[in-house]
Design a protein around this motif. Sequence first.
Motif, PDB file in Angstrom:
ATOM      1  N   GLY A   9       0.522 103.542 -30.119  1.00 27.61           N
ATOM      2  CA  GLY A   9       1.457 102.828 -30.495  1.00 27.61           C
ATOM      3  C   GLY A   9       1.670 102.438 -32.001  1.00 27.61           C
ATOM      4  O   GLY A   9       0.919 102.626 -32.763  1.00 27.61           O
ATOM      5  N   THR A  10       3.060 101.742 -32.180  1.00 24.72           N
ATOM      6  CA  THR A  10       3.113 101.450 -33.609  1.00 24.72           C
ATOM      7  C   THR A  10       2.889 100.036 -33.534  1.00 24.72           C
ATOM      8  O   THR A  10       3.559  99.074 -33.634  1.00 24.72           O
ATOM      9  CB  THR A  10       4.639 101.445 -33.571  1.00 24.72           C
ATOM     10  N   MET A  11       1.592  99.782 -33.585  1.00 20.72           N
ATOM     11  CA  MET A  11       1.056  98.208 -34.032  1.00 20.72           C
ATOM     12  C   MET A  11       0.661  97.839 -35.390  1.00 20.72           C
ATOM     13  O   MET A  11       0.172  96.964 -35.605  1.00 20.72           O
ATOM     14  CB  MET A  11      -0.092  98.115 -33.085  1.00 20.72           C
ATOM     15  N   LEU A  12       1.342  98.573 -36.174  1.00 21.08           N
ATOM     16  CA  LEU A  12       1.149  98.070 -37.690  1.00 21.08           C
ATOM     17  C   LEU A  12       2.097  96.801 -37.970  1.00 21.08           C
ATOM     18  O   LEU A  12       3.262  97.308 -38.421  1.00 21.08           O
ATOM     19  CB  LEU A  12       1.623  99.445 -38.528  1.00 21.08           C
ATOM     20  N   TYR A  13       1.633  95.646 -37.831  1.00 19.43           N
ATOM     21  CA  TYR A  13       2.368  94.518 -38.250  1.00 19.43           C
ATOM     22  C   TYR A  13       1.778  93.646 -39.164  1.00 19.43           C
ATOM     23  O   TYR A  13       0.548  93.694 -39.076  1.00 19.43           O
ATOM     24  CB  TYR A  13       2.544  93.795 -36.706  1.00 19.43           C
ATOM     25  N   PRO A  14       2.452  92.656 -39.623  1.00 19.67           N
ATOM     26  CA  PRO A  14       3.800  92.478 -39.536  1.00 19.67           C
ATOM     27  C   PRO A  14       4.612  93.452 -40.506  1.00 19.67           C
ATOM     28  O   PRO A  14       3.979  94.116 -41.350  1.00 19.67           O
ATOM     29  CB  PRO A  14       4.116  90.951 -40.242  1.00 19.67           C
ATOM     30  N   VAL A  15       5.768  93.361 -40.413  1.00 18.83           N
ATOM     31  CA  VAL A  15       7.064  94.313 -41.080  1.00 18.83           C
ATOM     32  C   VAL A  15       8.053  93.537 -41.542  1.00 18.83           C
ATOM     33  O   VAL A  15       8.137  92.376 -41.048  1.00 18.83           O
ATOM     34  CB  VAL A  15       7.227  95.525 -40.203  1.00 18.83           C
ATOM     35  N   PRO A  16       8.626  93.737 -42.638  1.00 22.94           N
ATOM     36  CA  PRO A  16       9.958  93.210 -42.979  1.00 22.94           C
ATOM     37  C   PRO A  16      11.146  93.348 -42.061  1.00 22.94           C
ATOM     38  O   PRO A  16      11.467  94.347 -42.161  1.00 22.94           O
ATOM     39  CB  PRO A  16      10.072  93.741 -44.485  1.00 22.94           C
ATOM     40  N   PRO A  17      11.731  92.423 -41.525  1.00 17.78           N
ATOM     41  CA  PRO A  17      13.040  92.668 -40.859  1.00 17.78           C
ATOM     42  C   PRO A  17      14.062  92.628 -41.731  1.00 17.78           C
ATOM     43  O   PRO A  17      14.871  91.552 -42.131  1.00 17.78           O
ATOM     44  CB  PRO A  17      13.071  91.554 -39.826  1.00 17.78           C
ATOM     45  N   VAL A  18      14.484  93.846 -42.320  1.00 14.97           N
ATOM     46  CA  VAL A  18      15.600  93.792 -43.262  1.00 14.97           C
ATOM     47  C   VAL A  18      16.730  94.233 -42.734  1.00 14.97           C
ATOM     48  O   VAL A  18      16.955  94.861 -41.734  1.00 14.97           O
ATOM     49  CB  VAL A  18      15.380  94.882 -44.435  1.00 14.97           C
ATOM     50  N   MET A  19      18.199  93.880 -43.284  1.00 14.96           N
ATOM     51  CA  MET A  19      19.319  94.028 -43.047  1.00 14.96           C
ATOM     52  C   MET A  19      19.829  94.978 -43.888  1.00 14.96           C
ATOM     53  O   MET A  19      19.766  95.023 -45.004  1.00 14.96           O
ATOM     54  CB  MET A  19      20.362  92.744 -42.876  1.00 14.96           C
ATOM     55  N   VAL A  20      20.034  96.253 -43.226  1.00 18.77           N
ATOM     56  CA  VAL A  20      20.521  97.299 -43.743  1.00 18.77           C
ATOM     57  C   VAL A  20      22.158  97.261 -43.737  1.00 18.77           C
ATOM     58  O   VAL A  20      22.534  97.572 -42.647  1.00 18.77           O
ATOM     59  CB  VAL A  20      19.739  98.575 -43.414  1.00 18.77           C
ATOM     60  N   THR A  21      22.889  97.244 -44.990  1.00 18.03           N
ATOM     61  CA  THR A  21      24.303  97.529 -45.080  1.00 18.03           C
ATOM     62  C   THR A  21      24.574  99.078 -45.269  1.00 18.03           C
ATOM     63  O   THR A  21      23.945  99.567 -45.887  1.00 18.03           O
ATOM     64  CB  THR A  21      24.935  96.738 -45.858  1.00 18.03           C
ATOM     65  N   CYS A  22      25.734  99.533 -44.456  1.00 15.36           N
ATOM     66  CA  CYS A  22      26.280 100.910 -44.592  1.00 15.36           C
ATOM     67  C   CYS A  22      27.571 100.788 -44.530  1.00 15.36           C
ATOM     68  O   CYS A  22      28.334  99.873 -44.118  1.00 15.36           O
ATOM     69  CB  CYS A  22      25.621 101.941 -43.532  1.00 15.36           C
ATOM     70  N   GLY A  23      28.263 101.944 -44.959  1.00 16.65           N
ATOM     71  CA  GLY A  23      29.770 102.026 -44.981  1.00 16.65           C
ATOM     72  C   GLY A  23      30.197 101.591 -46.392  1.00 16.65           C
ATOM     73  O   GLY A  23      29.768 101.827 -47.433  1.00 16.65           O
ATOM     74  N   ASN A  24      31.463 100.929 -46.490  1.00 14.47           N
ATOM     75  CA  ASN A  24      32.064 100.785 -47.709  1.00 14.47           C
ATOM     76  C   ASN A  24      32.856  99.387 -47.726  1.00 14.47           C
ATOM     77  O   ASN A  24      32.752  98.735 -46.447  1.00 14.47           O
ATOM     78  CB  ASN A  24      33.121 101.698 -48.219  1.00 14.47           C
ATOM     79  N   GLN A  25      33.543  98.986 -48.665  1.00 18.00           N
ATOM     80  CA  GLN A  25      34.076  97.643 -48.533  1.00 18.00           C
ATOM     81  C   GLN A  25      35.110  97.435 -47.453  1.00 18.00           C
ATOM     82  O   GLN A  25      35.415  96.416 -46.985  1.00 18.00           O
ATOM     83  CB  GLN A  25      34.808  97.242 -49.920  1.00 18.00           C
ATOM     84  N   THR A  26      35.827  98.574 -47.090  1.00 21.68           N
ATOM     85  CA  THR A  26      36.834  98.358 -46.257  1.00 21.68           C
ATOM     86  C   THR A  26      36.244  98.323 -44.774  1.00 21.68           C
ATOM     87  O   THR A  26      36.771  97.679 -43.955  1.00 21.68           O
ATOM     88  CB  THR A  26      37.573  99.924 -46.083  1.00 21.68           C
ATOM     89  N   ILE A  60      25.381 106.374 -42.500  1.00 24.65           N
ATOM     90  CA  ILE A  60      24.450 106.497 -43.642  1.00 24.65           C
ATOM     91  C   ILE A  60      24.191 107.939 -44.259  1.00 24.65           C
ATOM     92  O   ILE A  60      24.612 108.416 -45.160  1.00 24.65           O
ATOM     93  CB  ILE A  60      22.971 106.124 -43.225  1.00 24.65           C
ATOM     94  N   LEU A  61      24.292 108.863 -42.932  1.00 26.61           N
ATOM     95  CA  LEU A  61      24.036 110.297 -43.454  1.00 26.61           C
ATOM     96  C   LEU A  61      25.529 110.796 -44.025  1.00 26.61           C
ATOM     97  O   LEU A  61      25.559 111.651 -45.110  1.00 26.61           O
ATOM     98  CB  LEU A  61      24.017 111.069 -41.890  1.00 26.61           C
ATOM     99  N   GLU A  62      26.731 110.383 -43.462  1.00 23.22           N
ATOM    100  CA  GLU A  62      27.748 110.673 -44.159  1.00 23.22           C
ATOM    101  C   GLU A  62      28.195 110.258 -45.372  1.00 23.22           C
ATOM    102  O   GLU A  62      28.566 111.079 -46.336  1.00 23.22           O
ATOM    103  CB  GLU A  62      29.024 110.253 -43.299  1.00 23.22           C
ATOM    104  N   THR A  63      27.619 108.964 -45.852  1.00 27.23           N
ATOM    105  CA  THR A  63      27.866 108.471 -47.320  1.00 27.23           C
ATOM    106  C   THR A  63      26.808 108.756 -48.151  1.00 27.23           C
ATOM    107  O   THR A  63      27.073 108.748 -49.560  1.00 27.23           O
ATOM    108  CB  THR A  63      28.256 106.891 -47.055  1.00 27.23           C
ATOM    109  N   GLY A  64      25.689 109.154 -47.577  1.00 29.37           N
ATOM    110  CA  GLY A  64      24.548 109.018 -48.408  1.00 29.37           C
ATOM    111  C   GLY A  64      23.952 107.890 -49.049  1.00 29.37           C
ATOM    112  O   GLY A  64      23.219 108.107 -49.981  1.00 29.37           O
ATOM    113  N   GLU A  65      24.270 106.710 -48.658  1.00 29.19           N
ATOM    114  CA  GLU A  65      24.012 105.500 -49.140  1.00 29.19           C
ATOM    115  C   GLU A  65      23.767 104.344 -48.168  1.00 29.19           C
ATOM    116  O   GLU A  65      24.509 104.300 -47.134  1.00 29.19           O
ATOM    117  CB  GLU A  65      24.625 105.174 -50.507  1.00 29.19           C
ATOM    118  N   PHE A  66      22.908 103.219 -48.777  1.00 24.81           N
ATOM    119  CA  PHE A  66      22.954 102.058 -48.113  1.00 24.81           C
ATOM    120  C   PHE A  66      22.504 101.081 -49.021  1.00 24.81           C
ATOM    121  O   PHE A  66      21.712 101.470 -50.074  1.00 24.81           O
ATOM    122  CB  PHE A  66      22.045 102.359 -46.600  1.00 24.81           C
ATOM    123  N   VAL A  67      22.393  99.969 -48.225  1.00 24.47           N
ATOM    124  CA  VAL A  67      21.541  98.705 -48.909  1.00 24.47           C
ATOM    125  C   VAL A  67      20.624  98.140 -48.248  1.00 24.47           C
ATOM    126  O   VAL A  67      21.071  97.812 -47.146  1.00 24.47           O
ATOM    127  CB  VAL A  67      22.705  97.600 -49.647  1.00 24.47           C
TER     128      VAL A  67
END
Length: 195
Positions: A9-26, A60-67
């Motif tokens: 199992g994936t019991m490697l805790y704790p982990v950072p719950p990050v918010m990943v943005t993708c897409g563009n300003q529009t 993410i695959l189409e734009t090739g970027e994220f934050v």
Amino acid sequence: MSKLHWKPGTMLYPVPPVMVTCGNQTKANIITVAWAGTVCTNPTMVSIAIRKERYSYPIILETGEFVINLTTEALTHAADFCGVKSGRDLDKFTETGLTPLPSVNIETPMIAESPVNLECRVHTVTPLGSHDLILANVLGVNVDEALLNATGKLELNRAGLVAYSHGAYYTLGNAIGTFGFSVKKPSKKKRRPSR
């Protein structure tokens, strides 16, 4: 000490719950990712792991970027919401009240309310099974000026970052040491010259 043996199992805790943005300003989306991590210092690289069926995956695959936007205690409700709701059905920026802020190096917006934002360009995508591992180069880091001390040093501990552990969010506790404290030699007290 008695131990129970469980299946893998994936019991490697704790982990950072990050918010990943993708897409563009529009048209941008936010996906909460708990499987994110540092991979390399030089070149500066990070990783995220996402299921192929997630709405953000093809973006993410189409734009090739994220934050990668770090999550604070004040942002925990929004992070949880962005992890359980799909961008297919609603605009997460509108629903959470978060502010999209233009990035410096890429088209994907960052989250203004996040204290630290890592602008990333996809390096490689490795299919692994349930998730794909996305390795990315960090092109720039944006930091809330309020977290800098008088000498310009980042005091990230003041941001109120949170951790995710086995289904729950936690605030980070008190510092119990700094890097290298286990091998640091005690400082010698200077003797005063005798009179």
